[in-house]
Design an enzyme around this catalytic site. Structure first.
Site: not given
Ligand SMILES: [Mg+2]
Length: 175
Positions: A12, A14
């Site tokens: 991922d 963020d």
């Molecule tokens: Mg995230």
């Protein structure tokens, strides 16, 4: 010829590669004068925790200027030499973020090629063996090994099906 098949790992952006909380705290303070601390953020989704969230995440330059998570460049480089790494980011919710995230990855993680970047909506159709994410909504339906990166919104979650990590050093130590 080696018969070893590299495991595919989904990473991922963020809250894992980008220190989005530090960024949101700074933006919130600039926007409203409210300085939030860690305690106030625990257990709340970003949209609940930050009064200016909707405005901030749609403001030009927000994703492009996010700070890089500590040790994530070294950590991702390590993973990239050992696994088939895919960067998976739910970017279509904020359409302007697509070009910003692409430029951000190219700047800070130049060893990740365009072929390894998946900017998507929901992540539940993306296949892999291991997923590193800070959101339960993404890890919940993932059939492989689930690694939860600690962020305030998930701080109160206790789920034995998840392996919680607090730093990139921990990720490197276990993978
Ligand atoms: Mg995230």
């Amino acid at each position: 010829m080696s018969s070893t098949i590299m495991k595919q790992i989904l990473v991922d952006m963020d809250g894992v590669l980008a220190d989005i909380y530090a960024h949101l705290i700074a933006y919130e303070y600039r926007e409203s004068g409210i300085l939030l601390n860690q305690q106030e953020l625990n257990g709340k989704l970003e949209g609940e925790a930050f009064p200016s969230f909707e405005k901030v995440v749609r403001s030009k330059g927000f994703f492009r200027t996010a700070p890089v998570m500590e040790y994530s460049v070294e950590g991702l480089n390590y993973l990239n030499n050992k696994y088939k790494v895919l960067i998976v980011s739910s970017a279509t919710e904020f359409p302007d973020s697509l070009t910003e995230k692409l430029a951000w990855l190219n700047e800070h993680f130049p060893f990740i090629s365009w072929k390894q970047m998946i900017f998507c909506g929901s992540k539940d159709s993306i296949c892999g063996d291991i997923m590193i994410d800070d959101h339960i909504k993404n890890l919940g339906s993932f059939p492989g090994r689930k690694i939860l990166y600690t962020q305030p919104q998930n701080a109160l979650i206790q789920d034995p099906s998840l392996e919680r990590v607090n730093t990139w050093q921990e990720i490197v130590g276990m993978l």
